[in-house]
Scaffold this motif. Structure first.
Motif, PDB file in Angstrom:
ATOM      1  N   LYS A  69       6.618  15.115 -45.260  1.00  0.00           N
ATOM      2  CA  LYS A  69       5.351  14.464 -44.895  1.00  0.00           C
ATOM      3  C   LYS A  69       5.641  12.990 -44.597  1.00  0.00           C
ATOM      4  CE  LYS A  69       1.573  15.374 -47.067  1.00  0.00           C
ATOM      5  NZ  LYS A  69       0.555  15.523 -48.133  1.00  0.00           N
ATOM      6  N   LYS A  70       6.517  12.772 -43.644  1.00  0.00           N
ATOM      7  CA  LYS A  70       7.035  11.431 -43.407  1.00  0.00           C
ATOM      8  C   LYS A  70       5.920  10.459 -43.019  1.00  0.00           C
ATOM      9  CE  LYS A  70      11.095   9.226 -41.464  1.00  0.00           C
ATOM     10  NZ  LYS A  70      12.279   9.372 -40.616  1.00  0.00           N
ATOM     11  N   SER A  71       5.976   9.283 -43.629  1.00  0.00           N
ATOM     12  CA  SER A  71       4.962   8.261 -43.408  1.00  0.00           C
ATOM     13  C   SER A  71       5.635   6.933 -43.064  1.00  0.00           C
ATOM     14  CB  SER A  71       4.093   8.088 -44.655  1.00  0.00           C
ATOM     15  OG  SER A  71       3.343   6.898 -44.595  1.00  0.00           O
ATOM     16  N   PRO A  72       5.490   6.442 -41.833  1.00  0.00           N
ATOM     17  CA  PRO A  72       6.066   5.136 -41.469  1.00  0.00           C
ATOM     18  C   PRO A  72       5.570   4.005 -42.376  1.00  0.00           C
ATOM     19  CG  PRO A  72       5.410   6.323 -39.502  1.00  0.00           C
ATOM     20  CD  PRO A  72       4.872   7.100 -40.669  1.00  0.00           C
ATOM     21  N   LEU A  73       4.309   4.072 -42.778  1.00  0.00           N
ATOM     22  CA  LEU A  73       3.783   3.039 -43.664  1.00  0.00           C
ATOM     23  C   LEU A  73       4.485   3.079 -45.018  1.00  0.00           C
ATOM     24  CD1 LEU A  73       1.780   0.809 -44.403  1.00  0.00           C
ATOM     25  CD2 LEU A  73       0.117   2.601 -44.989  1.00  0.00           C
ATOM     26  N   PHE A  74       4.662   4.291 -45.559  1.00  0.00           N
ATOM     27  CA  PHE A  74       5.344   4.417 -46.843  1.00  0.00           C
ATOM     28  C   PHE A  74       6.790   3.944 -46.724  1.00  0.00           C
ATOM     29  CE2 PHE A  74       7.760   6.621 -50.127  1.00  0.00           C
ATOM     30  CZ  PHE A  74       6.987   6.359 -51.244  1.00  0.00           C
ATOM     31  N   GLU A  75       7.450   4.260 -45.599  1.00  0.00           N
ATOM     32  CA  GLU A  75       8.829   3.808 -45.390  1.00  0.00           C
ATOM     33  C   GLU A  75       8.921   2.290 -45.440  1.00  0.00           C
ATOM     34  OE1 GLU A  75      11.512   6.568 -42.699  1.00  0.00           O
ATOM     35  OE2 GLU A  75       9.682   6.026 -41.651  1.00  0.00           O
ATOM     36  N   SER A  76       7.998   1.625 -44.780  1.00  0.00           N
ATOM     37  CA  SER A  76       8.023   0.158 -44.745  1.00  0.00           C
ATOM     38  C   SER A  76       7.824  -0.440 -46.138  1.00  0.00           C
ATOM     39  CB  SER A  76       6.939  -0.359 -43.797  1.00  0.00           C
ATOM     40  OG  SER A  76       7.194   0.054 -42.473  1.00  0.00           O
ATOM     41  N   ASP A 134      15.145   8.729 -36.673  1.00  0.00           N
ATOM     42  CA  ASP A 134      14.010   9.360 -37.348  1.00  0.00           C
ATOM     43  C   ASP A 134      14.602  10.416 -38.278  1.00  0.00           C
ATOM     44  OD1 ASP A 134      11.663  10.466 -38.208  1.00  0.00           O
ATOM     45  OD2 ASP A 134      10.951  11.081 -36.221  1.00  0.00           O
ATOM     46  N   HIS A 168      15.377  12.965 -41.378  1.00  0.00           N
ATOM     47  CA  HIS A 168      14.802  13.925 -42.315  1.00  0.00           C
ATOM     48  C   HIS A 168      15.952  14.496 -43.143  1.00  0.00           C
ATOM     49  CE1 HIS A 168      11.404  13.460 -39.680  1.00  0.00           C
ATOM     50  NE2 HIS A 168      10.658  14.193 -40.471  1.00  0.00           N
ATOM     51  N   ARG A 205       9.342  13.109 -50.025  1.00  0.00           N
ATOM     52  CA  ARG A 205       8.716  13.779 -48.888  1.00  0.00           C
ATOM     53  C   ARG A 205       8.237  12.764 -47.860  1.00  0.00           C
ATOM     54  NH1 ARG A 205       4.187  18.031 -50.234  1.00  0.00           N
ATOM     55  NH2 ARG A 205       4.632  18.605 -48.069  1.00  0.00           N
ATOM     56  N   TYR A 206       7.724  11.626 -48.348  1.00  0.00           N
ATOM     57  CA  TYR A 206       7.178  10.608 -47.449  1.00  0.00           C
ATOM     58  C   TYR A 206       8.267   9.794 -46.766  1.00  0.00           C
ATOM     59  CZ  TYR A 206       3.025  11.978 -49.973  1.00  0.00           C
ATOM     60  OH  TYR A 206       2.009  12.721 -50.527  1.00  0.00           O
TER      61      TYR A 206
END
Length: 224
Positions: A5-12, A68, A70, A85-86
């Motif tokens: 459930k990849k989240s660019p916001l969470f990554e940042s 990107d 995974h 997951r994020y």
């Protein structure tokens, strides 16, 4: 299986947490050959001896590779650390053959959609001195299904030297394609991948033992 459930916001947000964490936890993060890959997407593979391995992949990806990404992760571990997951982690349950196939097919679809996949072909975590590495044939299966995807071998070696905190040494090897592998069966091709990974890991160990830092960049030092 558990999907990502990849989240660019969470990554940042996570990047701002991880970088100080690495500085608190390690004296040095040495890297050799850590460079952008010639093409995207790709398959990254590595030996697996520490919980830190996945986080270091995230660190180097945000710092250098910028794919990107995974990552395939043991189902038990992903349930325990659900936040992965994020960051793009998805699960595999090696006790159930149907789940193994489902995870490999999921990885294949990720690659075909332009995303990079990280695999730890040993499956579980093992001490870094264990030989042979015991690669599963999943990597050969995935390469067979995606023969044009370059595979980038990464080696991790953790060590204590002269400081209070440990350090990690990381080697990026030359990418290779399915067509370059000897053998005809998945078992033979997996064995060839594992043998090359052992040679790369043992070379890295020789640098660590000799304390030859000259060829390595310290990624914890700005501007190094």
């Amino acid at each position: 299986m558990i999907t990502a459930k990849k989240s660019p916001l969470f990554e940042s947000v996570f990047e701002k947490y991880l970088n100080p964490l690495l500085r608190r936890s390690f004296a040095n993060v040495f890297g050799n050959g850590i460079t952008p890959t010639p093409s995207k997407p790709a398959i990254f593979i590595a030996n697996h001896s520490s919980w830190w391995d996945g986080l270091l992949f995230f660190f180097f990806n945000r710092t250098v590779w910028r794919h990107d990404i995974h990552m395939m992760m043991d189902e038990k571990g992903l349930k325990q650390y659900g936040f992965f997951r994020y960051l793009g982690a998805f699960s595999i349950n090696r006790s159930k053959p149907k789940d193994i196939l489902a995870s490999l097919q999921y990885a294949e679809q990720l690659l075909l959609s332009g995303k990079t996949v990280v695999l730890f072909p040993q499956g579980d975590e093992f001490h870094q001195e264990v030989r042979p590495l015991g690669y599963s044939t999943g990597i050969a299966y995935l390469m067979e299904r995606c023969p044009d995807m370059p595979v980038v071998p990464i080696s991790f070696y953790y060590s204590f030297r002269h400081e209070k905190k440990p350090e990690v040494w990381v080697q990026q090897g030359e990418p290779f394609l399915y067509s370059s592998l000897p053998g005809t069966s998945r078992k033979e091709k997996t064995a060839a991948i594992e043998e090359a990974a052992i040679r790369q890991l043992d070379r890295l160990k020789s640098f660590v033992v000799a304390e030859e830092t000259g060829a390595f960049r310290n990624f914890l030092r700005k501007g190094d």
